[in-house]
Design an enzyme around this catalytic site. Structure first.
Site, PDB file in Angstrom:
ATOM      1  CB  CYS A 111      15.004  14.078  11.020  1.00  9.22           C
ATOM      2  SG  CYS A 111      16.215  14.100   9.704  1.00  9.22           S
ATOM      3  CG  HIS A 253      15.934  10.945  13.563  1.00 10.58           C
ATOM      4  ND1 HIS A 253      15.727  10.296  12.371  1.00 10.58           N
ATOM      5  CD2 HIS A 253      16.853  11.898  13.305  1.00 10.58           C
ATOM      6  CE1 HIS A 253      16.470  10.837  11.443  1.00 10.58           C
ATOM      7  NE2 HIS A 253      17.165  11.812  11.983  1.00 10.58           N
ATOM      8  CG  ASN A 283      19.358  10.554   9.207  1.00 13.92           C
ATOM      9  OD1 ASN A 283      18.141  10.416   9.076  1.00 13.92           O
ATOM     10  ND2 ASN A 283      19.902  11.631   9.738  1.00 13.92           N
TER      11      ASN A 283
HETATM   12  O1  UT7 Z   1      18.889  13.843  10.869  1.00 12.42           O
HETATM   13  C1  UT7 Z   1      18.778  15.188  11.284  1.00 12.42           C
HETATM   14  C2  UT7 Z   1      19.683  15.435  12.381  1.00 12.42           C
HETATM   15  N1  UT7 Z   1      21.043  15.235  11.960  1.00 12.42           N
HETATM   16  C3  UT7 Z   1      21.921  14.873  12.840  1.00 12.42           C
HETATM   17  O2  UT7 Z   1      21.575  14.649  13.973  1.00 12.42           O
HETATM   18  C4  UT7 Z   1      23.382  14.820  12.457  1.00 12.42           C
HETATM   19  C5  UT7 Z   1      24.192  15.441  13.553  1.00 12.42           C
HETATM   20  N2  UT7 Z   1      25.611  15.516  13.295  1.00 12.42           N
HETATM   21  C6  UT7 Z   1      26.414  14.421  13.229  1.00 12.42           C
HETATM   22  O3  UT7 Z   1      25.950  13.309  13.300  1.00 12.42           O
HETATM   23  C7  UT7 Z   1      27.899  14.637  13.124  1.00 12.42           C
HETATM   24  O4  UT7 Z   1      28.201  15.988  13.370  1.00 12.42           O
HETATM   25  C8  UT7 Z   1      28.474  14.221  11.743  1.00 12.42           C
HETATM   26  C9  UT7 Z   1      28.451  12.717  11.601  1.00 12.42           C
HETATM   27  C10 UT7 Z   1      27.671  14.882  10.630  1.00 12.42           C
HETATM   28  C11 UT7 Z   1      29.934  14.678  11.615  1.00 12.42           C
HETATM   29  O5  UT7 Z   1      30.683  14.123  12.679  1.00 12.42           O
HETATM   30  P1  UT7 Z   1      31.674  15.059  13.513  1.00 12.42           P
HETATM   31  O6  UT7 Z   1      32.366  14.192  14.470  1.00 12.42           O
HETATM   32  O7  UT7 Z   1      30.849  16.194  14.065  1.00 12.42           O
HETATM   33  O8  UT7 Z   1      32.697  15.554  12.414  1.00 12.42           O
HETATM   34  P2  UT7 Z   1      33.004  17.036  11.928  1.00 12.42           P
HETATM   35  O9  UT7 Z   1      31.831  17.620  11.205  1.00 12.42           O
HETATM   36  O10 UT7 Z   1      33.576  17.799  13.087  1.00 12.42           O
HETATM   37  O11 UT7 Z   1      34.153  16.778  10.876  1.00 12.42           O
HETATM   38  C12 UT7 Z   1      35.451  16.339  11.304  1.00 12.42           C
HETATM   39  C13 UT7 Z   1      36.303  16.160  10.065  1.00 12.42           C
HETATM   40  C14 UT7 Z   1      36.260  17.371   9.120  1.00 12.42           C
HETATM   41  O12 UT7 Z   1      37.549  17.525   8.559  1.00 12.42           O
HETATM   42  P3  UT7 Z   1      38.558  18.636   9.136  1.00 12.42           P
HETATM   43  O13 UT7 Z   1      37.858  19.950   8.949  1.00 12.42           O
HETATM   44  O14 UT7 Z   1      38.763  18.289  10.570  1.00 12.42           O
HETATM   45  O15 UT7 Z   1      39.768  18.449   8.271  1.00 12.42           O
HETATM   46  C15 UT7 Z   1      35.314  16.945   8.037  1.00 12.42           C
HETATM   47  O16 UT7 Z   1      35.555  17.587   6.801  1.00 12.42           O
HETATM   48  O17 UT7 Z   1      35.817  15.057   9.298  1.00 12.42           O
HETATM   49  C16 UT7 Z   1      35.615  15.472   7.945  1.00 12.42           C
HETATM   50  N3  UT7 Z   1      34.530  14.689   7.365  1.00 12.42           N
HETATM   51  C17 UT7 Z   1      34.744  13.491   6.799  1.00 12.42           C
HETATM   52  N4  UT7 Z   1      35.850  12.752   6.644  1.00 12.42           N
HETATM   53  C18 UT7 Z   1      35.709  11.560   6.029  1.00 12.42           C
HETATM   54  C19 UT7 Z   1      33.208  15.000   7.295  1.00 12.42           C
HETATM   55  N5  UT7 Z   1      32.545  14.008   6.678  1.00 12.42           N
HETATM   56  C20 UT7 Z   1      33.462  13.068   6.371  1.00 12.42           C
HETATM   57  C21 UT7 Z   1      33.392  11.819   5.731  1.00 12.42           C
HETATM   58  N6  UT7 Z   1      34.530  11.104   5.601  1.00 12.42           N
HETATM   59  N7  UT7 Z   1      32.229  11.314   5.272  1.00 12.42           N
END
Ligand code: UT7
Length: 332
Positions: A111, A253, A283
């Site tokens: 990215c 980004h 993204n």
């Molecule tokens: O481009 C390169 C750089 N990339 C980035 O900068 C991305 C950085 N990370 C993020 O933007 C965020 O961490 C995410 C958007 C990827 C995830 O958001 P989060 O608030 O950190 O969520 P999480 O990973 O802590 O997941 C929370 C819950 C999990 O379920 P449990 O374990 O709490 O039951 C995930 O499995 O949300 C679940 N989850 C989803 N639920 C519904 C993850 N993806 C989804 C989804 N829909 N698409």
């Protein structure tokens, strides 16, 4: 020593729109989850048979038209999703744009790729290897995502953006400011495609099922992205001799609205100066900064004379930042 000056900008996204509700029809996700956690409502997805070079050629042609030129001395393509592992995609893109015999290469910094490619282009111009460079960021992430993985499928889209740089003077509108680039390979595993490279192939065994797909550990990436983009941005603001109050537009980004808001807050940049288009395109990795620039020019958010801060963070980990005073250019 010549400086690199922005002379044209262009972008292209595939026409097919996939909304959060479309994804929720076959994945365990929802518009509410995706929008509240990321700020994304929809993404563009390339049709079957469309590769990264196809998007790159479209964006590149528009940037050349915007710059009112039909020849450049070099083409640099930033991408995570080249048409093939070998050869690089840039020579093919250059030939299809009607320029053969010139320097053409890919940059792989995920990215952060577009900022790395801009810095490489500025270097070619400074050393007088090239007088004009077409810098493209293009991605078809849909080709590397696991269709059943909601944690990545919801985040990424396909698209391409491009700029033309020409040799000029540091005091001209469009002159790129100082660059800050960095990496930390200790975190390579947190954003990766585990299979398909020499590490896996050297085992002599086929890649385990699923290892051909992109995987990301979102939470640590989220934390590092905020810290690194803010640090990198501060480094170039300082080296450019700007104050934070001088910044008219902050183009980071487009990974996640929550990340961008927090980086802006750390820097002291008001949210209304942040350019965001991830709601519509998600993204797009190496394409996200030039796509955001082209969108912001087209809708009037970015105007000649604006002092613009660019920063990115991505796999590797890699990160970077630069500044530019926006010139009088419009996307074709
Ligand atoms: O481009 C390169 C750089 N990339 C980035 O900068 C991305 C950085 N990370 C993020 O933007 C965020 O961490 C995410 C958007 C990827 C995830 O958001 P989060 O608030 O950190 O969520 P999480 O990973 O802590 O997941 C929370 C819950 C999990 O379920 P449990 O374990 O709490 O039951 C995930 O499995 O949300 C679940 N989850 C989803 N639920 C519904 C993850 N993806 C989804 C989804 N829909 N698409």
């Amino acid at each position: 020593m010549p400086d690199a000056v922005l002379a044209g900008v262009g972008a292209w996204t595939p026409p097919r729109i996939v909304t959060n509700d479309d994804l929720a029809a076959y994945l365990d996700t929802s518009d509410e989850w995706i929008y509240s956690r990321t700020g994304i409502r929809q993404r563009r997805i390339a049709d079957p048979g469309v590769a990264t070079s196809d998007l790159a050629v479209e964006a590149g042609a528009r940037a050349l038209k915007s710059a009112e030129i039909d020849h450049v001395d070099a083409v640099i393509l930033a991408t995570t999703t080249p048409d093939r592992p070998c050869p690089a995609t840039a020579p093919d893109v250059a030939s299809r744009l009607g320029v053969t015999g010139i320097a053409a290469f890919d940059v792989a910094a995920v990215c952060s790729g577009f900022l790395y490619a801009l810095a490489a282009a500025a270097g070619l111009i400074a050393t007088e290897v090239a007088g004009t460079v077409l810098v493209i960021g293009a991605e078809t992430y849909s080709t590397i995502l696991n269709p059943t993985d909601r944690t990545t499928r919801a985040l990424f889209g396909d698209g391409a953006g491009a700029v033309v740089l020409r040799a000029g003077r540091a005091d001209e509108p469009g002159a790129l400011g100082p660059f800050d680039l960095g990496s930390d390979g200790r975190y390579a595993e947190l954003i990766s495609i585990p299979g398909g490279g020499s590490r896996q192939r050297s085992t002599g065994r086929p890649a385990p099922d699923g290892d051909q797909y992109f995987v990301m550990q979102g939470q640590p990436v989220f934390r590092h992205a905020i810290v690194r983009m803010a640090e990198s941005a501060l480094a170039v603001i300082d080296r450019a001799g700007w104050r934070v109050d001088d910044i008219d537009r902050f183009v980071a980004h487009q990974a996640n609205r929550r990340i961008l808001v927090r980086v802006a807050r750390r820097l002291g940049i008001p949210e209304e100066r942040c350019v965001m288009n991830l709601e519509r395109v998600a993204n797009t990795a190496a394409a996200s900064i030039p796509l955001a620039l082209a969108d912001a020019v087209a809708d009037g958010r970015l105007r000649p004379g604006h002092r613009v801060l660019l920063t990115a963070f991505g796999g590797g980990f890699t990160w970077g930042a630069t500044t530019v005073r926006w010139p009088d250019i419009t996307p074709a």
